[in-house]
Design a protein around this motif. Structure first.
Motif, PDB file in Angstrom:
ATOM      1  N   LYS A 377       0.825  -1.211   0.000  1.00 12.64           N
ATOM      2  CA  LYS A 377       0.000   0.000   0.000  1.00 12.64           C
ATOM      3  C   LYS A 377       0.857   1.258   0.000  1.00 12.64           C
ATOM      4  O   LYS A 377       0.527   2.240  -0.659  1.00 12.64           O
ATOM      5  CB  LYS A 377      -0.924  -0.009   1.218  1.00 12.64           C
ATOM      6  N   ALA A 378       1.945   1.231   0.767  1.00 10.22           N
ATOM      7  CA  ALA A 378       2.805   2.419   0.836  1.00 10.22           C
ATOM      8  C   ALA A 378       3.408   2.721  -0.528  1.00 10.22           C
ATOM      9  O   ALA A 378       3.513   3.896  -0.928  1.00 10.22           O
ATOM     10  CB  ALA A 378       3.912   2.193   1.871  1.00 10.22           C
ATOM     11  N   LYS A 379       3.801   1.695  -1.274  1.00 14.76           N
ATOM     12  CA  LYS A 379       4.332   1.932  -2.620  1.00 14.76           C
ATOM     13  C   LYS A 379       3.263   2.546  -3.513  1.00 14.76           C
ATOM     14  O   LYS A 379       3.533   3.436  -4.326  1.00 14.76           O
ATOM     15  CB  LYS A 379       4.835   0.617  -3.207  1.00 14.76           C
ATOM     16  N   PHE A 524       0.437   8.087   2.955  1.00 17.60           N
ATOM     17  CA  PHE A 524       1.743   7.441   2.904  1.00 17.60           C
ATOM     18  C   PHE A 524       2.410   7.445   4.287  1.00 17.60           C
ATOM     19  O   PHE A 524       2.939   6.428   4.737  1.00 17.60           O
ATOM     20  CB  PHE A 524       2.627   8.169   1.886  1.00 17.60           C
ATOM     21  N   LYS A 525       2.352   8.603   4.998  1.00 16.89           N
ATOM     22  CA  LYS A 525       2.976   8.695   6.313  1.00 16.89           C
ATOM     23  C   LYS A 525       2.256   7.862   7.354  1.00 16.89           C
ATOM     24  O   LYS A 525       2.848   7.448   8.356  1.00 16.89           O
ATOM     25  CB  LYS A 525       3.035  10.150   6.763  1.00 16.89           C
ATOM     26  N   SER A 526       0.929   7.622   7.149  1.00 15.81           N
ATOM     27  CA  SER A 526       0.216   6.769   8.102  1.00 15.81           C
ATOM     28  C   SER A 526       0.737   5.336   8.058  1.00 15.81           C
ATOM     29  O   SER A 526       0.653   4.611   9.051  1.00 15.81           O
ATOM     30  CB  SER A 526      -1.287   6.781   7.789  1.00 15.81           C
ATOM     31  N   LEU A 527       1.275   4.898   6.879  1.00 13.92           N
ATOM     32  CA  LEU A 527       1.814   3.539   6.757  1.00 13.92           C
ATOM     33  C   LEU A 527       3.332   3.524   6.912  1.00 13.92           C
ATOM     34  O   LEU A 527       3.884   2.564   7.458  1.00 13.92           O
ATOM     35  CB  LEU A 527       1.429   2.943   5.388  1.00 13.92           C
ATOM     36  N   ALA A 528       3.998   4.557   6.391  1.00 11.61           N
ATOM     37  CA  ALA A 528       5.470   4.577   6.433  1.00 11.61           C
ATOM     38  C   ALA A 528       5.945   5.944   6.934  1.00 11.61           C
ATOM     39  O   ALA A 528       6.433   6.765   6.162  1.00 11.61           O
ATOM     40  CB  ALA A 528       6.050   4.289   5.054  1.00 11.61           C
ATOM     41  N   PRO A 529       5.745   6.231   8.231  1.00 10.30           N
ATOM     42  CA  PRO A 529       6.157   7.551   8.746  1.00 10.30           C
ATOM     43  C   PRO A 529       7.657   7.790   8.605  1.00 10.30           C
ATOM     44  O   PRO A 529       8.081   8.925   8.537  1.00 10.30           O
ATOM     45  CB  PRO A 529       5.727   7.482  10.226  1.00 10.30           C
ATOM     46  N   GLU A 533      12.194   2.858   2.916  1.00  8.27           N
ATOM     47  CA  GLU A 533      13.362   2.083   3.301  1.00  8.27           C
ATOM     48  C   GLU A 533      13.197   1.483   4.690  1.00  8.27           C
ATOM     49  O   GLU A 533      13.531   0.321   4.939  1.00  8.27           O
ATOM     50  CB  GLU A 533      14.615   2.967   3.250  1.00  8.27           C
ATOM     51  N   GLN A 534      12.656   2.297   5.628  1.00  2.60           N
ATOM     52  CA  GLN A 534      12.449   1.800   6.987  1.00  2.60           C
ATOM     53  C   GLN A 534      11.422   0.680   7.009  1.00  2.60           C
ATOM     54  O   GLN A 534      11.551  -0.291   7.755  1.00  2.60           O
ATOM     55  CB  GLN A 534      12.011   2.958   7.911  1.00  2.60           C
TER      56      GLN A 534
END
Length: 882
Positions: A377-379, A524-529, A533-534
């Motif tokens: 989802k983040a991608k 995006f930040k809700s899944l990958a804040p 890479e992290q």
């Protein structure tokens, strides 16, 4: 004074001319929202009266960004049945003109005429301040200052007193004030404000005190001189008598006799101490011999006791040895139970470890699945974010420039519409085949066209017609249209668009892309804040932990399913109980072994001691020791009796000699010798000192100095009494004159107090407000309440400030002075009941004064009974007329 009309131009937000007219002689309610210009109108009135036309400290009047502006104010008002017109310009066009009926004043003359009329003054330099505003500063209330009245009254005090003087009559005479000032001036040369001496009077008081102190000191020295003469005679007599009698020699002889007697007693005490030491040694030897005798005689008794102790130790040892098998059995059982509990605990721990590892594997598998889904989802959201950013970059445009372009387009449309209403309109309807030529353009058929510029119409077969649209307004409109068209074209080029609508569309697309960027970025930040890479790192870490957990699970053996394995908590509790039981059994076994060792040692010690005593009792040396000890004891007792008789005799001799009294006699005689000798030496030294001192004082001439100082003191005291009587007389006269003046002041206060009470009875029934000597409202009382108005709440102080100003206005009106009340957003802190009372007061005061009430809350004043003036509406009308 009734303000009828005001016109301002190029002043702050009013760049174009603005007119406020049809002002009523009573109450005028002028309203508008914040930043609509209410405070600007008030500032304009203040500037028209308070600021010098040539002042350079009025830059705040200049419209923003317009350095060439010349703020202009025009006021029409009526006073004393005459019409006054004031026109004042600042900065770029400095001018002041005043027309009063048929009279005309200009520049400084006009300003001084206004200041004299309204009761204020101009600053010598710089901007006008509160201390210059006088009466207008009291009656024209700025926004947020309604409660501050003390300073305004102070600055208007002279004008108020002048008005009161003109009403009261004889108080207006300045003769009384001149007399008071003369008396006060003469009093102040002698006394301070608190009644303390000053100047020559103060210096004379200091000199008088100095003379008194010096005379007192001289008298004291003369008295001491006479005392020293008497003391000299007595000392000489005492010294000669002591030298003849020499009493210290008798005291020295008695001291020597006492010392001899005391030395004899000391020798007796030394002999007594020696015999006491000998007796003490004899007693100690007697005690040791008696102890040895008792020891030898008590050996048989000790032998019987040791035999009983030996029998008891052997019985205790036999009893303890009988308990050894039972204690060893308990220890063996405890060890077996401990080993079984330890085995069960290890099995329970192994089972729990496998269960924990199985749970970790399931948790990590689920975590890995969630991270994989979040990464996908983040991608997807990251791709959407990049697309939105690309759209924003493609449609980027300056919103302020678009807003300015929109305003320019609207102005161009408005000017175009306006030009059509005033342009020359040419319409035609030609026959078939007929044509006309307008500005080299062929016209046929039927049509209509508006002409803004000079045009040429060619009629075939007839000639040429010149058409020139008339009116300055049309020319101005034509220039504005051209300027707006050029401005619009320039703005379109700057933005890189072809039309206003295209700019609006690009701005809309840019703002939409911005919202999309924000939305995609939030997703995006809700899944990958911390970024993709992290998230990938977290997924790899979860996979590593899962593989590690699976490896540990496979390496952990499974317990035998046929074996009954308790829970880990139960197994650990059983293991702890078994450990405690084992510790107890081991402790009991150690205690038992220790007890056996101790009992064996006690049995062996008792047997050894019994054998030693039995051997000692049968020895011949013991019998010989008993006989020798008996003979030694008899000899010591004889010597002891002789020493005690000798000590008693010598003690009696010492007691009869009284050695403590002999020591006191020695001390007493020694002190007497020293004191008698010292006294004679002191007399000799004092005789020398007195003779030297008397010779010095006799040379100073103390009595002559005393006579001179007394004469000077008499002269100083006479001058001091003269000034003292004058100071008291002037102080008394000033008090009498001041009391008379205060009585007149109370007559001055009466008219103002009357007007204050008129308004106060509406706002606070049964209350009173006193006016002090400076005509300021001071003490406020209502029932049992008493205090200063400064102690009231903010809203109440604002109300008291307004009714006080209205009372001053009534006072000025009675004195024939002009009044105008200006209130800028006042009474905003009043509750509904008090506001209703204040409306009654304002409506009543409006029957005597013109009141300009500016407010941004027109709803609070709907029931004031006067038509409101909408400032915003007047501004729109002014723009339309322009």
């Amino acid at each position: 004074m009734k303000l009828q009309r005001m016109r301002i131009e190029q002043l702050r937000q009013f760049r174009k001319p603005f007119v406020l007219d049809n002002l009523q002689p009573g109450l005028n309610l002028i309203h508008g929202p914040n930043e609509s210009g209410k405070s600007t109108l008030v500032r304009a009135i203040r500037a028209a009266f308070f600021e010098r036309y040539r002042s350079t400290a009025v830059d705040d009047l200049r419209p923003w960004g317009d350095s060439a502006a010349a703020p202009t104010i025009e006021l029409d008002f009526e006073h004393d049945n005459r019409v006054w017109r004031l026109t004042k310009s600042f900065l770029q066009r400095k001018r002041c003109d005043l027309v009063v009926g048929t009279e005309t004043y200009s520049e400084d003359d006009a300003e001084e005429k206004l200041a004299e009329l309204l009761g204020y003054q101009y600053p010598k330099r710089g901007a006008s301040k509160a201390e210059h505003w006088g009466i207008p500063g009291l009656l024209w209330v700025e926004q947020g200052t309604g409660q501050d009245i003390e300073q305004a009254i102070e600055h208007a005090g002279d004008h108020l007193k002048s008005a009161l003087n003109s009403m009261v009559g004889e108080v207006a005479s300045s003769g009384g004030d001149d007399l008071i000032e003369t008396v006060r001036s003469q009093r102040d040369t002698l006394l301070t404000g608190t009644g303390k001496p000053r100047g020559d009077y103060q210096q004379l008081e200091k000199d008088r005190a100095l003379y008194e102190r010096e005379i007192g000191e001289l008298k004291e020295r003369v008295h001491k001189y006479q005392e020293q003469v008497d003391r000299l005679g007595k000392l000489a007599h005492d010294y000669d008598q002591a030298e003849a009698e020499r009493p210290w020699e008798d005291a020295q002889r008695q001291l020597e006799e006492a010392r001899v007697r005391y030395q004899q007693v000391e020798r007796l005490e030394q002999q007594q101490n020696q015999e006491k030491a000998t007796l003490s040694q004899l007693l100690q030897n007697h005690r040791l011999l008696q102890q040895n005798k008792e020891h030898l005689e008590g050996l048989s008794r000790q032998l019987e006791g040791r035999k009983a102790e030996l029998d008891r130790a052997e019985r205790d040892l036999s009893t303890a040895e009988a308990q050894t098998p039972m204690i060893a059995g308990r220890l063996s059982e405890a060890r077996t139970a401990y080993e079984q509990a330890e085995k069960q605990r290890k099995l329970a721990g192994l089972l729990q470890t496998r269960q924990r590892l199985e749970q970790d594997v399931r948790r990590l598998e689920q975590q890995k699945q969630v991270l994989s889904q979040n990464l996908a989802k983040a991608k997807e959201y990251h791709q959407q974010l990049e697309q939105a950013r690309q759209q924003a970059r493609e449609n980027r445009i300056d919103a302020e420039l678009v807003k300015k372009l929109r305003a320019t387009g609207n102005q161009l449309n408005e000017e175009t519409i306006r030009s059509r209403t005033i342009a020359t309109r040419l319409s035609w309807q030609l026959d078939a085949g007929a044509s006309l030529t307008l500005n080299d353009e062929s016209l046929t058929g039927q049509g209509e066209q508006q002409l803004l510029e000079e045009s040429t119409l060619v009629i075939p077969g007839v000639g040429t017609l010149g058409i020139t649209p008339g009116g300055e307004e049309l020319a101005s409109t034509r220039r504005k249209l051209k300027a707006l068209e050029e401005d619009l074209e320039e703005q379109l080029k700057t933005l890189g668009v072809e039309s206003v609508q295209q700019a609006e569309d690009r701005l809309s697309a840019f703002e939409s892309a911005g919202r999309a960027v924000k939305h995609a970025d939030e997703l995006f930040k809700s899944l990958a804040p911390a970024g993709l890479e992290q998230l990938v790192s977290d997924q790899n870490e979860a996979e590593g932990e899962l593989e590690k957990a699976r490896t540990q699970l496979e390496a952990t053996p499974k317990p035998d399913p046929q074996e009954d394995v308790p829970a880990l908590e139960e197994a650990e509790a059983a293991f702890a109980r078994a450990g405690t039981a084992l510790d107890k059994a081991e402790s009991d076994e150690r205690v038992h072994q220790s007890s056996l060792s101790a009992l064996k040692q006690a049995r062996d010690n008792a047997k050894t001691e019994w054998q030693r005593l039995a051997d000692e009792e049968k020895s011949p040396e013991r019998q010989q020791q008993l006989r020798q000890i008996t003979a030694d004891l008899a000899n010591i007792e004889k010597q002891q009796a002789e020493l005690e008789a000798s000590l008693e005799r010598r003690e009696r001799e010492i007691r009869e000699a009284r050695p403590e009294f002999l020591r006191q006699d020695i001390e007493r005689y020694q002190n007497a010798v020293n004191q008698l000798r010292q006294t004679q030496e002191n007399r000799s030294r004092e005789l020398r000192d007195i003779k030297v001192r008397l010779e010095a004082w006799g040379a100073e001439g103390l009595e002559e100095q005393l006579n001179e100082q007394e004469a000077e003191f008499d002269q100083c005291n006479r001058r001091y009494q003269e000034l003292h009587r004058r100071a008291q007389a002037l102080d008394l006269l000033l008090n009498l004159l001041t009391e008379k003046r205060q009585a007149l002041t109370r007559r001055l206060q009466a008219p103002l107090q009357k007007h204050l009470n008129h308004y106060l009875s509406v706002l606070f029934p049964e209350a009173s407000l006193e006016v002090d000597e400076q005509l300021r409202p001071g003490t406020f009382s209502r029932g049992s309440e008493l205090g200063q108005i400064t102690e009231l709440s903010f809203g109440a102080r604002e109300q008291m400030g307004l009714i006080s100003r209205l009372a001053y206005a009534d006072l000025l009106r009675e004195a024939g002075r002009p009044t105008l009340v200006i209130l800028d957003d006042t009474l905003v802190h009043s509750d509904s009941d008090r506001l209703e009372d204040m409306k009654r007061i304002l409506f009543d005061a409006a029957s005597r004064h013109q009141i300009l009430l500016f407010t941004c809350h027109p709803g609070n004043w709907n029931d004031l009974g006067v038509p409101p003036i909408d400032l915003q509406s007047l501004k729109v009308q002014a723009v339309a007329q322009a």
